[in-house]
Design a protein around this motif. Structure first.
Motif, mmCIF file in Angstrom:
data_model
loop_
_atom_site.group_PDB
_atom_site.id
_atom_site.type_symbol
_atom_site.label_atom_id
_atom_site.label_comp_id
_atom_site.label_asym_id
_atom_site.label_seq_id
_atom_site.Cartn_x
_atom_site.Cartn_y
_atom_site.Cartn_z
ATOM 1 N N ARG A 67 -32.727 2.548 3.996
ATOM 2 C CA ARG A 67 -32.533 1.810 5.248
ATOM 3 C C ARG A 67 -32.565 2.770 6.418
ATOM 4 N NH1 ARG A 67 -27.765 -0.345 6.164
ATOM 5 N NH2 ARG A 67 -26.616 0.703 4.517
ATOM 6 N N GLU A 68 -33.070 2.302 7.549
ATOM 7 C CA GLU A 68 -33.152 3.164 8.727
ATOM 8 C C GLU A 68 -31.761 3.643 9.116
ATOM 9 O OE1 GLU A 68 -37.073 1.589 11.122
ATOM 10 O OE2 GLU A 68 -35.114 0.900 11.754
ATOM 11 N N GLY A 69 -31.638 4.959 9.255
ATOM 12 C CA GLY A 69 -30.368 5.531 9.675
ATOM 13 C C GLY A 69 -29.343 5.636 8.572
ATOM 14 N N GLY A 70 -29.725 5.288 7.320
ATOM 15 C CA GLY A 70 -28.761 5.330 6.225
ATOM 16 C C GLY A 70 -29.259 6.207 5.082
ATOM 17 N N PRO A 71 -28.369 6.574 4.166
ATOM 18 C CA PRO A 71 -28.759 7.413 3.026
ATOM 19 C C PRO A 71 -29.524 6.601 1.987
ATOM 20 C CG PRO A 71 -26.468 6.748 2.808
ATOM 21 C CD PRO A 71 -26.940 6.227 4.140
ATOM 22 N N HIS A 72 -30.219 7.324 1.097
ATOM 23 C CA HIS A 72 -30.872 6.649 -0.024
ATOM 24 C C HIS A 72 -29.795 6.177 -1.007
ATOM 25 C CE1 HIS A 72 -35.102 8.580 0.485
ATOM 26 N NE2 HIS A 72 -34.527 8.360 1.652
ATOM 27 N N GLU A 73 -29.941 4.958 -1.510
ATOM 28 C CA GLU A 73 -28.951 4.397 -2.426
ATOM 29 C C GLU A 73 -29.616 4.051 -3.750
ATOM 30 O OE1 GLU A 73 -26.753 1.151 -0.666
ATOM 31 O OE2 GLU A 73 -27.090 1.957 1.361
ATOM 32 N N GLY A 81 -36.587 -4.213 -16.285
ATOM 33 C CA GLY A 81 -37.027 -3.206 -15.320
ATOM 34 C C GLY A 81 -37.904 -3.725 -14.203
ATOM 35 N N THR A 82 -38.061 -5.034 -14.079
ATOM 36 C CA THR A 82 -38.969 -5.571 -13.059
ATOM 37 C C THR A 82 -38.235 -6.073 -11.808
ATOM 38 O OG1 THR A 82 -38.909 -7.789 -14.039
ATOM 39 C CG2 THR A 82 -40.656 -6.286 -14.793
ATOM 40 N N GLN A 83 -36.913 -6.029 -11.804
ATOM 41 C CA GLN A 83 -36.167 -6.512 -10.635
ATOM 42 C C GLN A 83 -35.105 -5.499 -10.230
ATOM 43 O OE1 GLN A 83 -34.713 -10.404 -11.923
ATOM 44 N NE2 GLN A 83 -36.309 -11.405 -10.696
ATOM 45 N N VAL A 84 -34.880 -5.414 -8.901
ATOM 46 C CA VAL A 84 -33.797 -4.587 -8.358
ATOM 47 C C VAL A 84 -33.037 -5.429 -7.342
ATOM 48 C CG1 VAL A 84 -34.981 -2.386 -8.692
ATOM 49 C CG2 VAL A 84 -35.267 -3.626 -6.542
ATOM 50 N N THR A 85 -31.745 -5.160 -7.225
ATOM 51 C CA THR A 85 -30.902 -5.877 -6.275
ATOM 52 C C THR A 85 -30.214 -4.875 -5.361
ATOM 53 O OG1 THR A 85 -30.475 -7.643 -7.876
ATOM 54 C CG2 THR A 85 -29.000 -7.509 -5.980
ATOM 55 N N ALA A 86 -30.297 -5.129 -4.040
ATOM 56 C CA ALA A 86 -29.664 -4.263 -3.045
ATOM 57 C C ALA A 86 -28.708 -5.094 -2.207
ATOM 58 C CB ALA A 86 -30.720 -3.613 -2.164
ATOM 59 N N ASN A 87 -27.567 -4.502 -1.855
ATOM 60 C CA ASN A 87 -26.564 -5.178 -1.025
ATOM 61 C C ASN A 87 -26.149 -4.266 0.116
ATOM 62 O OD1 ASN A 87 -25.534 -7.739 -2.676
ATOM 63 N ND2 ASN A 87 -25.862 -6.076 -4.145
ATOM 64 N N TRP A 88 -25.987 -4.840 1.305
ATOM 65 C CA TRP A 88 -25.407 -4.094 2.421
ATOM 66 C C TRP A 88 -24.946 -5.065 3.506
ATOM 67 C CZ3 TRP A 88 -30.685 -4.545 1.887
ATOM 68 C CH2 TRP A 88 -31.426 -4.923 3.006
ATOM 69 N N THR A 89 -24.096 -4.537 4.385
ATOM 70 C CA THR A 89 -23.590 -5.323 5.513
ATOM 71 C C THR A 89 -24.341 -4.911 6.773
ATOM 72 O OG1 THR A 89 -21.390 -5.515 4.545
ATOM 73 C CG2 THR A 89 -21.570 -5.910 6.910
ATOM 74 N N VAL A 90 -24.877 -5.879 7.472
ATOM 75 C CA VAL A 90 -25.630 -5.617 8.692
ATOM 76 C C VAL A 90 -24.638 -5.451 9.847
ATOM 77 C CG1 VAL A 90 -27.360 -6.498 10.299
ATOM 78 C CG2 VAL A 90 -27.578 -6.953 7.847
ATOM 79 N N SER A 91 -24.489 -4.224 10.300
ATOM 80 C CA SER A 91 -23.495 -3.964 11.349
ATOM 81 C C SER A 91 -24.114 -3.788 12.727
ATOM 82 C CB SER A 91 -22.678 -2.712 11.000
ATOM 83 O OG SER A 91 -23.528 -1.592 10.833
ATOM 84 N N SER A 92 -25.441 -3.640 12.806
ATOM 85 C CA SER A 92 -26.102 -3.505 14.103
ATOM 86 C C SER A 92 -27.572 -3.849 13.921
ATOM 87 C CB SER A 92 -25.958 -2.086 14.658
ATOM 88 O OG SER A 92 -26.669 -1.160 13.854
ATOM 89 N N ALA A 93 -28.276 -3.951 15.049
ATOM 90 C CA ALA A 93 -29.686 -4.320 14.989
ATOM 91 C C ALA A 93 -30.508 -3.298 14.209
ATOM 92 C CB ALA A 93 -30.237 -4.478 16.406
ATOM 93 N N GLY A 94 -30.096 -2.045 14.216
ATOM 94 C CA GLY A 94 -30.838 -0.994 13.517
ATOM 95 C C GLY A 94 -30.731 -1.058 12.017
ATOM 96 N N ASP A 95 -29.812 -1.886 11.490
ATOM 97 C CA ASP A 95 -29.643 -2.005 10.035
ATOM 98 C C ASP A 95 -30.681 -2.926 9.412
ATOM 99 O OD1 ASP A 95 -27.507 -0.339 10.057
ATOM 100 O OD2 ASP A 95 -25.997 -1.917 10.065
ATOM 101 N N GLY A 96 -31.562 -3.510 10.213
ATOM 102 C CA GLY A 96 -32.407 -4.569 9.702
ATOM 103 C C GLY A 96 -33.574 -4.125 8.842
ATOM 104 N N ARG A 97 -34.195 -2.959 9.109
ATOM 105 C CA ARG A 97 -35.409 -2.576 8.402
ATOM 106 C C ARG A 97 -35.068 -1.787 7.142
ATOM 107 N NH1 ARG A 97 -39.652 -0.345 12.703
ATOM 108 N NH2 ARG A 97 -41.067 -0.886 10.984
ATOM 109 N N TYR A 98 -35.848 -2.029 6.077
ATOM 110 C CA TYR A 98 -35.560 -1.375 4.797
ATOM 111 C C TYR A 98 -36.834 -1.281 3.966
ATOM 112 C CZ TYR A 98 -35.820 -6.081 2.834
ATOM 113 O OH TYR A 98 -36.260 -7.327 2.453
#
Length: 359
Positions: A67-73, A81-98
């Protein structure tokens, strides 16, 4: 002649679909939403919990969320092995792109997926308007002035409060004004109360500033509080208030006479055109153009009389209200106001819209 060279074509893992679950912040009072997407784009409020389930066209050995501005998780894979799930809290407009960085199982090669985007919606502050008093106004000590307020919000209005002070200075002491709040919808609240200069200790030459504030339920930072425009009431004697009302009524009657004359001229011209049309079966091009101009003039007259924010009808109603709010017994003024209202009734009876449909 050189020998044949075998080339192996590598197809990096490709996302075939997204399932995005967004859980809005608790204060918003909204239910979670699940969106199926091929682009990985979705909209949500700041503070929302986002869960992205990405499906790939081939098994993976590993995957990371970037995610922009964040560490690799590091992400956990599904059994196949064909699916991945990611979770995060959107705290600002910059958290949107991934995006995802993945390693395919077949060759162990690393690749990067295309960008997905969570379009962030900022929670707007509420809006609030003091409907009455409609603006600066002269009032008597014995007046009883209604205070009505309307507040709106993009999600929900939490509270509305009204206040007053005796000066425009921002450091002046303010006092709460009792209002009764009515909820018309989650996004729309109204409030109503009374301001009586004598009751609050105001005397002639005092100036009372009135305003209102609205808040919503936002709790992820500084509270959203919006203050209305300040309306000022100047306390005057009954004689001064009567003088002011008479001057305004004189101007209103002059305007009414002007509009009535124009309306009568338009009515006569339209009546003549109707007679011509009935006799000839149609209107000549020049008459048709005149008819269009007359109908436009009629529409403008109707707006001046009834529809505009400062229409004659609005002014007449405001004069009547102020006469009542200030408890003034002015027979001559009341008669003039009755005359103005009767003129308005004549214009309404003549029927602006009907003139267009009949022609």
């Amino acid at each position: 002649r050189m020998r044949w060279v075998h080339v192996s074509v590598y197809y990096p893992p490709r996302i075939t679909g997204f399932q995005i679950t967004t859980t809005p912040p608790e204060y918003a009072g909204l239910d979670p939403t699940v969106t199926e997407s091929l682009s990985g784009q979705v909209e949500c409020l700041v503070g929302s919990q986002v869960e992205v389930l990405a499906t790939f066209d081939q098994p993976l050995e590993g995957a990371q969320l970037v995610r922009e501005g964040g560490p690799h998780e590091e992400l956990e894979l599904s059994e196949d092995g064909t699916q991945v799930t990611a979770n995060w809290t959107v705290s600002s407009a910059g958290d949107g792109r991934y995006r995802f960085e993945v390693v395919d199982l077949a060759l162990g090669r690393r690749s990067t997926t295309r960008l997905g985007e969570v379009r962030v919606i900022e929670d707007e502050s509420p809006t609030i308007v003091v409907e009455t008093p409609p603006g600066p106004m002269l009032v008597t000590e014995g007046a009883s002035v209604p205070v009505s307020v309307t507040a709106q919000d993009d999600l929900a209005v939490a509270d509305v409060a009204a206040a007053y002070s005796f000066t425009m200075s921002p450091d002046a002491e303010s006092y709460n004004l009792a209002v009764e709040v009515e909820t018309l919808a989650d996004q729309l609240l109204t409030a109503a109360g009374l301001l009586e200069p004598a009751t609050v200790g105001a005397v002639v030459r005092d100036r009372i500033s009135v305003w209102a504030e609205a808040t919503d339920y936002y709790d992820l930072g500084p509270p959203h509080v919006t203050r209305s425009v300040v309306h000022t009431l100047s306390v005057v004697t009954e004689a001064d208030k009567l003088t002011e009302l008479n001057e305004r009524l004189d101007s209103l009657v002059i305007e009414l006479r002007r509009l009535h004359a124009l309306a009568s001229q338009s009515a006569d011209a339209l009546a003549e055109l109707r007679i011509q049309a009935q006799a000839a079966g149609q209107l000549r091009p020049t008459d048709l153009e005149l008819a269009r101009k007359l109908l436009f003039d009629v529409q403008m007259l109707a707006a001046d009389v009834y529809e505009a924010e400062a229409s004659v009808l609005t002014q007449a109603s405001q004069l009547s209200n102020e006469l009542h709010w200030n408890g003034l017994l002015a027979t001559e003024l009341a008669e003039q106001l009755e005359f103005a209202v009767s003129r308005l009734s004549q214009l309404r009876d003549w029927g602006f819209p009907e003139s267009q449909t009949s022609l």
